[in-house]
Design an enzyme around this catalytic site. Structure first.
Site, PDB file in Angstrom:
ATOM      1  N   ARG A  41     -23.706  86.206 -84.510  1.00  0.00           N
ATOM      2  CA  ARG A  41     -23.571  86.823 -83.185  1.00  0.00           C
ATOM      3  C   ARG A  41     -22.176  86.735 -82.568  1.00  0.00           C
ATOM      4  NH1 ARG A  41     -28.098  85.482 -78.956  1.00  0.00           N
ATOM      5  NH2 ARG A  41     -27.412  83.361 -79.285  1.00  0.00           N
ATOM      6  N   ASP A  42     -21.192  86.188 -83.260  1.00  0.00           N
ATOM      7  CA  ASP A  42     -19.862  86.117 -82.659  1.00  0.00           C
ATOM      8  C   ASP A  42     -18.759  86.205 -83.715  1.00  0.00           C
ATOM      9  OD1 ASP A  42     -18.225  86.045 -80.414  1.00  0.00           O
ATOM     10  OD2 ASP A  42     -18.124  83.859 -80.350  1.00  0.00           O
TER      11      ASP A  42
END
Length: 170
Positions: A41-42
């Site tokens: 997610r990043d």
């Protein structure tokens, strides 16, 4: 890494393959009851580390989620760096490994061109950014400048940057 400007195509390919290996390993992690469904997610340049020996590491799994066991709330799914988020993150939709694929392709584009694909870091302009990405990947122009070209890279980026996760690599 991406602040150095456009990187040599061979380096983009080498680093990209290493990132894919690391993410692939994380995405396939299994426990006793089956796959975890890990999503980073990043994925962004500052979470890609290159050692003095040339080893490439995907770092900072601090906001990763195990989709097989976690229930994502809308607020949680919007965590990440807006300039590198997948459309499903922008729209707080369910996530899987294809979200990380999109973010990785945003990073690869930046490595190739020396320019950010998605300008700004706020949620403002996400719809415009999505339209710009669609125009870019459907354009007859090359995604990567000719002097930075690697065979097949345009097609790889075009598939990985699809707004619909069902059209991306799995």
């Amino acid at each position: 890494l991406c602040q150095l400007g456009p990187l040599p195509p061979s380096l983009v390919l080498e680093v990209g393959l290493s990132i894919c290996r690391g993410l692939g390993y994380a995405h396939r992690l299994k426990g006793v009851q089956g796959p975890f469904g890990l999503v980073h997610r990043d994925i962004k340049p500052s979470n890609i580390l290159i050692g003095w020996d040339g080893s490439v590491k995907v770092a900072d799994f601090g906001i990763a989620v195990l989709t097989a066991t976690d229930t994502l709330h809308a607020q949680q799914s919007w965590m990440g760096s807006p300039g590198y988020m997948s459309p499903e993150q922008w729209n707080t939709q369910p996530l899987d490994a294809r979200s990380d694929v999109f973010s990785l392709c945003v990073v690869l584009y930046q490595m190739c061109t020396g320019q950010r694909l998605i300008q700004g870091d706020g949620i403002e302009g996400r719809r415009e950014a999505a339209l710009d990405i669609e125009r870019l990947i459907h354009s007859t122009d090359a995604l990567v400048p000719v002097d930075r070209h690697i065979a097949g890279l345009d097609q790889l980026l075009a598939k990985g940057l699809r707004l619909d996760p069902g059209e991306r690599f799995t």
